[in-house]
Design a protein around this motif. Sequence first.
Motif, mmCIF file in Angstrom:
data_model
loop_
_atom_site.group_PDB
_atom_site.id
_atom_site.type_symbol
_atom_site.label_atom_id
_atom_site.label_comp_id
_atom_site.label_asym_id
_atom_site.label_seq_id
_atom_site.Cartn_x
_atom_site.Cartn_y
_atom_site.Cartn_z
ATOM 1 N N THR A 205 74.162 57.916 -11.140
ATOM 2 C CA THR A 205 73.469 58.435 -12.310
ATOM 3 C C THR A 205 74.436 58.400 -13.486
ATOM 4 O OG1 THR A 205 74.170 60.699 -11.828
ATOM 5 C CG2 THR A 205 72.062 59.993 -10.918
ATOM 6 N N LYS B 24 61.178 58.374 -0.562
ATOM 7 C CA LYS B 24 61.181 56.917 -0.706
ATOM 8 C C LYS B 24 59.773 56.378 -0.944
ATOM 9 C CE LYS B 24 62.974 52.757 1.574
ATOM 10 N NZ LYS B 24 63.679 52.237 2.780
ATOM 11 N N ASP C 222 58.483 58.747 -4.470
ATOM 12 C CA ASP C 222 59.346 58.921 -5.648
ATOM 13 C C ASP C 222 60.575 58.036 -5.485
ATOM 14 O OD1 ASP C 222 60.541 59.747 -7.949
ATOM 15 O OD2 ASP C 222 60.429 61.893 -7.515
ATOM 16 N N LYS C 223 60.331 56.720 -5.443
ATOM 17 C CA LYS C 223 61.398 55.753 -5.176
ATOM 18 C C LYS C 223 62.496 55.828 -6.231
ATOM 19 C CE LYS C 223 62.788 52.102 -2.724
ATOM 20 N NZ LYS C 223 63.840 51.491 -3.532
ATOM 21 N N GLU C 224 62.129 56.103 -7.466
ATOM 22 C CA GLU C 224 63.129 56.177 -8.531
ATOM 23 C C GLU C 224 64.146 57.279 -8.252
ATOM 24 O OE1 GLU C 224 63.450 56.663 -13.410
ATOM 25 O OE2 GLU C 224 61.510 56.828 -12.414
ATOM 26 N N ASN C 225 63.671 58.430 -7.836
ATOM 27 C CA ASN C 225 64.570 59.528 -7.494
ATOM 28 C C ASN C 225 65.350 59.210 -6.222
ATOM 29 O OD1 ASN C 225 65.546 62.378 -7.721
ATOM 30 N ND2 ASN C 225 64.441 62.573 -5.788
ATOM 31 N N ASP D 12 66.370 56.419 -5.142
ATOM 32 C CA ASP D 12 67.425 55.439 -5.423
ATOM 33 C C ASP D 12 68.615 56.033 -6.156
ATOM 34 O OD1 ASP D 12 66.028 53.436 -4.160
ATOM 35 O OD2 ASP D 12 65.153 52.626 -5.998
ATOM 36 N N LYS D 13 68.488 57.267 -6.622
ATOM 37 C CA LYS D 13 69.615 57.956 -7.259
ATOM 38 C C LYS D 13 70.515 58.619 -6.222
ATOM 39 C CE LYS D 13 68.189 57.141 -11.503
ATOM 40 N NZ LYS D 13 68.914 56.212 -12.394
#
Length: 251
Positions: free
Chosen positions: A6, A159, A162-165, A167-168
Motif C-alpha cells: 500500500t 478474494k 473484495d479482490k482489491e482489498n 490484493d493489499k
Amino acid sequence: MANLLTDRQFWVNYWESKKGLAVKLPSNYLFNRQLAHVIKENKVKTAIELGGFPGYYAVFLKKYFKLYVTLLDYFVHPPVINDLLEKNGLTEKDIHIIETDLFNYHAEIQYDLVLSCGLIEHFNDTADIINRHIAFVKPGGILFITLPNFKAVNGWFQKKFDKENYDKHNIDSMDLELLKSVCEKAGLKDVEAGYFGKFSVWLESEKEKPVGVRIFKKLVWLTGKVFTKIVPAERKSLSPYIILTARKPGR
C-alpha cells in the motif's frame, strides 16, 4: 518502496472514508486477554503501537493498563485521535505520537511491549517488517503481533467479493512456521504463533457492496458461528486471526 503493498494515499483514502472512528473502547476489546496476560507476566510499563492509526490499542493500553504509550504511523490525523481520546476519558497528553515512515526512522527509544495489529501483512518482506518491530523491543521486552488469517474461509470471502482489498495483503505472511522462524532467527525466545478466534468473515466498506453479497455474507457468518459452536477449536481453516508473541533476551 517495493516492500510495501500500500502507499500513503491508500491509507489517507481509507481513513477518510471511515465514519464513527471515535468509539468508547470496552475492557473486553479484541485480544484483551492476551494483552492482559503479557502485561502482567512481564511487568510491562511502556508500549508502542506501530502502524496503528487511529490508535485503538494505544488508547486501550493507556485506558485500562495505565501504560506509557506511543503511537507510530506514517499517516496521523490529530482531530480523529483527539476525538477518540476524549471518547475514552483521555487527553492528547496521554499518548505520545510519532508521525513518520517506519522505513526511514531509527528506533531511538525501546519499549517493554511492541505491538501491531493488522500491519505486517501489508508488506512483501515479512522478515524485514518484523525485524523493524524488533528494533523497538528493549532487552527482556515482548513482541506482540496480530494479523488476519486470509488462508481461512474469510480469505476466500475477501478474494471472491473484495479482490482489491485482498490484493493489499501478503497472504504468504499468514504462515505460523514462517512467523516463528523469523523471530527465532532474530534471536528471540519464547516464540509462539497460533490461530485466534472461532470464526468470522468481514468486508471493508460493507454498506457499499451489492445487497446479494451482504445477504450471502450474513448467511456465511451465521453458518460459521453455528458450526464453531459444535466444533469450537481454533484452526487454520476457520480462525480469522493469527497472534505472534516473542521475547527479546536480556534484563
